[in-house]
Design a protein around this motif. Structure first.
Motif, PDB file in Angstrom:
ATOM      1  N   HIS A  40       0.817  -1.215   0.000  1.00 55.98           N
ATOM      2  CA  HIS A  40       0.000   0.000   0.000  1.00 55.98           C
ATOM      3  C   HIS A  40       0.850   1.264   0.000  1.00 55.98           C
ATOM      4  O   HIS A  40       0.318   2.363   0.094  1.00 55.98           O
ATOM      5  N   ALA A  46      -1.059   4.545  -4.398  1.00 61.16           N
ATOM      6  CA  ALA A  46      -1.428   5.891  -3.962  1.00 61.16           C
ATOM      7  C   ALA A  46      -2.192   6.630  -5.050  1.00 61.16           C
ATOM      8  O   ALA A  46      -3.181   7.326  -4.779  1.00 61.16           O
ATOM      9  N   GLU A 200       2.972   7.761   6.531  1.00 63.00           N
ATOM     10  CA  GLU A 200       3.598   7.571   5.228  1.00 63.00           C
ATOM     11  C   GLU A 200       5.063   7.159   5.318  1.00 63.00           C
ATOM     12  O   GLU A 200       5.640   6.710   4.323  1.00 63.00           O
ATOM     13  N   TRP A 407      -1.508  12.151  -4.254  1.00 61.02           N
ATOM     14  CA  TRP A 407      -2.261  11.479  -3.209  1.00 61.02           C
ATOM     15  C   TRP A 407      -1.310  10.877  -2.184  1.00 61.02           C
ATOM     16  O   TRP A 407      -0.220  10.431  -2.527  1.00 61.02           O
ATOM     17  N   ALA A 408      -1.749  10.834  -0.937  1.00 56.65           N
ATOM     18  CA  ALA A 408      -0.942  10.252   0.127  1.00 56.65           C
ATOM     19  C   ALA A 408      -0.845   8.742  -0.039  1.00 56.65           C
ATOM     20  O   ALA A 408      -1.816   8.081  -0.410  1.00 56.65           O
ATOM     21  N   ALA A 409       0.332   8.204   0.232  1.00 54.31           N
ATOM     22  CA  ALA A 409       0.503   6.757   0.289  1.00 54.31           C
ATOM     23  C   ALA A 409       0.205   6.288   1.706  1.00 54.31           C
ATOM     24  O   ALA A 409       0.175   7.079   2.649  1.00 54.31           O
ATOM     25  N   ARG A 413      -5.734   7.762   2.687  1.00 55.56           N
ATOM     26  CA  ARG A 413      -5.520   8.265   1.331  1.00 55.56           C
ATOM     27  C   ARG A 413      -6.374   9.494   1.065  1.00 55.56           C
ATOM     28  O   ARG A 413      -7.588   9.488   1.249  1.00 55.56           O
TER      29      ARG A 413
END
Length: 425
Positions: A40, A46, A200, A407-409, A413
Motif C-alpha cells: 500500500h 497511492a 507515510e 495522493w498520500a501513500a 488516502r
C-alpha cells in the motif's frame, strides 16, 4: 500547581521499560503481482488503488504479501466485516501495517488507546472519550468551524489558482483538533510533519522512524506539562484528570490517546474534504447540481465517504489458523481496506459509480465493529461545513492540471496537492 509526577520522565527515557517488538526486513520497489506481493506504499496504489482492488476481488479476494513481514489484504465487504467484528482471533494492538510489530504484551491497551486496544480494556478506554464526541458536543463547534472556513477562503479570494488541499482542506481539521486539545493553533505545520511520519514514513529505517515518532511524543509531553501547570477546559486537561479503574491514566495512555486524536482526527478528515472537492472539480454535473440543490449535500457527502473512503486499518493475527481458504500465521498483518469494502458490487449497486443522490448507503468509511470511529460526528460536521462554505463561496472550479494532483501513500488516502482553477460567487 506542582507538576504531575506521572509526567516528570521524558518519554524517550521510558523506551528501556518496554518489551521489545519484532522488526523485519524493509522491502520496497515495484509490485510483481498484487495478489502475492501487494504494498500500500507503492506509487500506483497511492495514485489509484481502486482498479487494483477490483481486480483482486475478482481473481484473488484475499491477497498476500511477504513485505512487512507477511500480511493479507481482503477485498470483499463480507471478509472485511468478518475480521473487523472478530476480536477473538484478530488483535488491534497495532493498526498501522509496518515493518515493526509491537510486542504481544502491549495488548490489550496498545500504543494509542482505544483504537489500538483489545477487549475488555477497549470498552472502558473508548467510553472515556464518548462525551467529547457526542452530536451535541460537536454541534457547539459548528459556528467556529464555519467561521474558519470563511476565513480560509477570505485569505486566498481573488486568486484564480488555488491548491485546495494546502490552502483549505488541511487547515480545517488541524484547527478544530488543536482547539479541542488546547494546542497552539499556529502549530499546524508541525502536525503535518507528525502525520507524514506516522502514516507515510513506515518504510524508513527503524532508527530514523523511532526518532521521528519521538518528536511527536516530545511535543505531546510539552503540551501535557503545560496543561498540568495551567489547566483549562479542553480534552488534554480532561485526559490528565480522567480515571480508569479507580486511578488516573498511565502517562502512555494519556499521550497515546492524544497522538491518536491528533493524527487520526486530522488526516482522515482533510483527506475526505480534499477527495470530495477533487471529485466535484472533475465532475461538473455533480458540482452544478449541488450548487443548485444545497439540500442534497448531506446525501452526496455520504456517497463521497463511500466512494473515496480515506481509511484502511490493520489487525494482527493472534494464532495460526485456516481462515476462509487461506492459512494465516500468528503475527501476520491483515489490512482492512474499508475503501475496497465500500466498492464491492455484492454489497452496493453501481458500486464503482458516484451517485450523489444514493438513498440507501450503508458504507463503512468509519469502520465496523467495536472500533468504529469515535469521531464520526466530528468528521461529518467538518466535511459538511467545509463543502457548504466552499460551494457557496466558490461555485465554479475545475482541476488546473489533473496530472498535478498527488495522493498520500499508506493507510489514509487523500489529496496532498489539489491545484484548482476557481471562480468566486
Amino acid at each position: 500547581m506542582t507538576l504531575d509526577d506521572r509526567f516528570t520522565r521524558d518519554f524517550r527515557e521510558t523506551r528501556g521499560d518496554q518489551p521489545l517488538g519484532t522488526r523485519n526486513e524493509i522491502v520496497t520497489g515495484p509490485v510483481s503481482d498484487w495478489a502475492t506481493d501487494f504494498s500500500h506504499l507503492e506509487p500506483e496504489w497511492a495514485a489509484d488503488p481502486y482498479p487494483i482492488q477490483d481486480d483482486l476481488r475478482r481473481r484473488c479476494p484475499i491477497a498476500h504479501t511477504d513485505r512487512f513481514g507477511g500480511g493479507w489484504l481482503p477485498t470483499t465487504y463480507e471478509d472485511v466485516a468478518a475480521i473487523a467484528y472478530d476480536t477473538e482471533r484478530f488483535s488491534s494492538r497495532s493498526i498501522i501495517m509496518s515493518n515493526f510489530r509491537p510486542p504481544r504484551e502491549l495488548a490489550p491497551v496498545g500504543g494509542t488507546p482505544p483504537i489500538s486496544s483489545d477487549p475488555p480494556f477497549h470498552h472502558d478506554a473508548r467510553k472515556l472519550l464518548l462525551p467529547a464526541f457526542t452530536k451535541n458536543a460537536i454541534a457547539k463547534r459548528e459556528e467556529s468551524t464555519r467561521a474558519l472556513c470563511h476565513s480560509l477562503i477570505d485569505a486566498f479570494e481573488g486568486r484564480q489558482d488555488v491548491d485546495a488541499a494546502h490552502d483549505y482542506a488541511q487547515h480545517i481539521p488541524m484547527r478544530v483538533i488543536a482547539d479541542m486539545l488546547g494546542f497552539p493553533p499556529e502549530d499546524g505545520p508541525r502536525f503535518r510533519e507528525f502525520i507524514e511520519n506516522a502514516l507515510e514514513g513506515i518504510n524508513r529505517p527503524p532508527e530514523e522512524r523511532m526518532e521521528r515518532m519521538a518528536l511527536l511524543f516530545d511535543y505531546l509531553l510539552a503540551q501535557i506539562r503545560d496543561h498540568v501547570d495551567n489547566p483549562r477546559d479542553d480534552l488534554t486537561t480532561y485526559l490528565i484528570n480522567a480515571e480508569l479503574y479507580g486511578r488516573k491514566l498511565e502517562p502512555a495512555h494519556v499521550a497515546g490517546t492524544m497522538a491518536l486524536l491528533l493524527i487520526a482526527g486530522i488526516d482522515t478528515t482533510w483527506s475526505a474534504i480534499g477527495a470530495s472537492l477533487w471529485h466535484l472539480a472533475k465532475t461538473p454535473a455533480d458540482r452544478t447540481r449541488l450548487v443548485a440543490e444545497p439540500e442534497l449535500l448531506p446525501t452526496a457527502m455520504e456517497e463521497f465517504l463511500r466512494v473515496y473512503a480515506p481509511v484502511t486499518m490493520a489487525r494482527l493475527v493472534k494464532e495460526d489458523m485456516h481462515w476462509n481458504g487461506v492459512d494465516m500465521k500468528a503475527e501476520d498483518w491483515v489490512l482492512l481496506s474499508f475503501p475496497a469494502a465500500n466498492r464491492d458490487p455484492a454489497q452496493f449497486e453501481r458500486a464503482d459509480e458516484v451517485v450523489i443522490d444514493r438513498e440507501v448507503n450503508r458504507h463503512v468509511a468509519f469502520g465496523l465493529g467495536i472500533h468504529r470511529c469515535v469521531g464520526s460526528h466530528l468528521a461529518r460536521m467538518e466535511l459538511k461545513i467545509a463543502l457548504e462554505v466552499w460551494l457557496e463561496r466558490v461555485p465554479e472550479f475545475s482541476l488546473r492540471d489533473p496530472a498535478a494532483v498527488t495522493w498520500a501513500a499508506g493507510q489514509v488516502r487523500g489529496p496532498r496537492t489539489l491545484p484548482l482553477r476557481v471562480t468566486y460567487a
